[in-house]
Enzyme design. Structure first.
Site, mmCIF file in Angstrom:
data_model
loop_
_atom_site.group_PDB
_atom_site.id
_atom_site.type_symbol
_atom_site.label_atom_id
_atom_site.label_comp_id
_atom_site.label_asym_id
_atom_site.label_seq_id
_atom_site.Cartn_x
_atom_site.Cartn_y
_atom_site.Cartn_z
ATOM 1 N N HIS A 166 0.830 -1.209 0.000
ATOM 2 C CA HIS A 166 0.000 0.000 0.000
ATOM 3 C C HIS A 166 0.864 1.259 0.000
ATOM 4 C CE1 HIS A 166 -4.332 -1.284 0.832
ATOM 5 N NE2 HIS A 166 -3.678 -2.378 0.527
ATOM 6 N N GLU B 92 -3.509 9.037 3.742
ATOM 7 C CA GLU B 92 -3.702 7.777 3.017
ATOM 8 C C GLU B 92 -4.348 6.703 3.892
ATOM 9 O OE1 GLU B 92 -0.098 6.381 1.153
ATOM 10 O OE2 GLU B 92 0.360 8.364 0.383
#
Ligand code: HEM
Length: 321
Positions: A69, A90
């Site tokens: 990620h 994020e």
């Protein structure tokens, strides 16, 4: 004039914000990057990850997924670890919020261990510690031990809007489209998907397939019905590799051949003739999988790498300096 300059600067920043990371910039990375300033780095990180893994079986899969990620959004710059005071970051995006705390904690404890060595203090980037920790998570789960290229700088920016992560419902074309945006090939994507040999997924990511996907082995479907009993399945989960969920091995690919892939994106690799050959090869040859996985992780680790010009070595992985 001042206003024009301000607008131009704002536009430039905005443009930077939405641009994907440059696909490859690995030239300055090297496995011995910290050999002089922090010679014991690899041992320090491995010991910290070993402790985290001994403490919780979730630590290894969570750390490995965290690395993906991170690299997939703005490149491998540890932007996934940043906390913005206004919540626009994020990890609090829809895709980031499912990342488990054990992954973040593993990197934080490795960073604390590195910085407790006076020689290494504030010398090693969070992005590099995450890359090492992901490798150690793989190795300590029984997977390959490979050299990690180092020398990434940490980013200073994290925004929710920049998060774009492949979904478990993706077909092969969608998966290839996503990975080619990172500069990675279909072969890399198939090998990297083998990361799903450890860890778990929540019912929401696969429950809709149970009883609806003809490719799924009926006995496996029954098993999943037990894990996700109807709408009451909130909090329910199943292992991505039901055969050996804690062991990094090639069972993931063997499962796909038996219709026991958990996510649609996993099973798609066997359903589609363009990727089935690689699945068969990895299912038959764990050594081939390990070699290709290590090479693909190295290529993933080169995505959007920052230098001293556009990055820094963060003192606290959660905040820019
Ligand atoms: C190919 C496209 C991919 C898709 C569609 C995908 C999707 C997913 C989904 C939906 C989950 C479950 C999340 C949850 O329940 O919260 C998951 C878990 C996981 N993913 Fe992926 N993933 C992909 C690629 C990768 C890659 C490249 C890696 C690492 C190299 C990775 C590592 C993991 C791990 C280790 C877990 C388990 C996490 C845990 O148990 O905490 N995935 N993935």
């Amino acid at each position: 004039m001042r206003r024009l300059r301000f607008l131009l600067a704002a536009f430039f920043l905005l443009a930077l914000d939405v641009l994907p990371p440059p696909p490859m910039a690995g030239a300055q990375l090297a496995p011995d990057y910290y050999a002089v300033v922090c010679p014991d780095l690899e041992g320090i990180v491995r010991d910290a990850v070993r402790m985290a893994v001994a403490h919780s079986p979730v630590a290894a899969p969570a750390t490995l997924r965290l690395f993906f990620h991170d690299c997939a959004v703005r490149g491998c710059d540890a932007s996934i670890m940043l906390i913005n005071p206004d919540g626009d970051d994020e990890w609090r995006s829809l895709d980031g919020i499912t990342l488990k705390p054990e992954g973040f904690n593993t990197v934080m404890s490795a960073k604390a261990a590195v910085d407790s060595d006076p020689q290494c203090r504030y010398m090693v980037s969070c992005a590099d510690i995450l890359a090492l920790a992901a490798r150690d998570a793989v190795f300590l789960s029984g997977g390959p031990d490979y050299q990690v290229e180092l020398g990434r700088y940490d980013g200073r920016v994290s925004t929710e809007a920049s998060v774009l992560i492949p979904h478990g419902s993706f077909d092969l074309d969608q998966l290839n489209g996503f990975f080619s945006g990172l500069g990675l090939s279909q072969a890399d994507m198939i090998a990297l998907s083998g990361a799903h040999t450890i860890g778990a997924a929540s019912c929401g990511f696969f429950g809709y397939r149970v009883g609806a996907d003809a490719a799924m082995d009926p006995a496996f479907a029954d098993q999943l019905r037990g894990s996700c009993p109807g709408a009451a399945a909130a909090g329910g989960f199943a292992f991505l590799d039901a055969a050996t969920p804690l062991r990094f091995d090639n069972e993931y690919y063997r499962n796909l051949r038996a219709g026991r892939g958990l996510l649609a994106s996993d099973q798609a690799l066997y359903a589609d003739a363009r990727s089935r050959g690689a699945v068969d090869r990895y299912a038959a040859d764990q050594g081939a999988f390990f070699g290709d996985f290590a090479a693909a992780m190295t290529r993933l680790g080169r995505v959007g790498v920052r230098t001293a010009d556009d990055g820094e070595v963060r003192r606290d992985c959660r905040f820019p300096n």
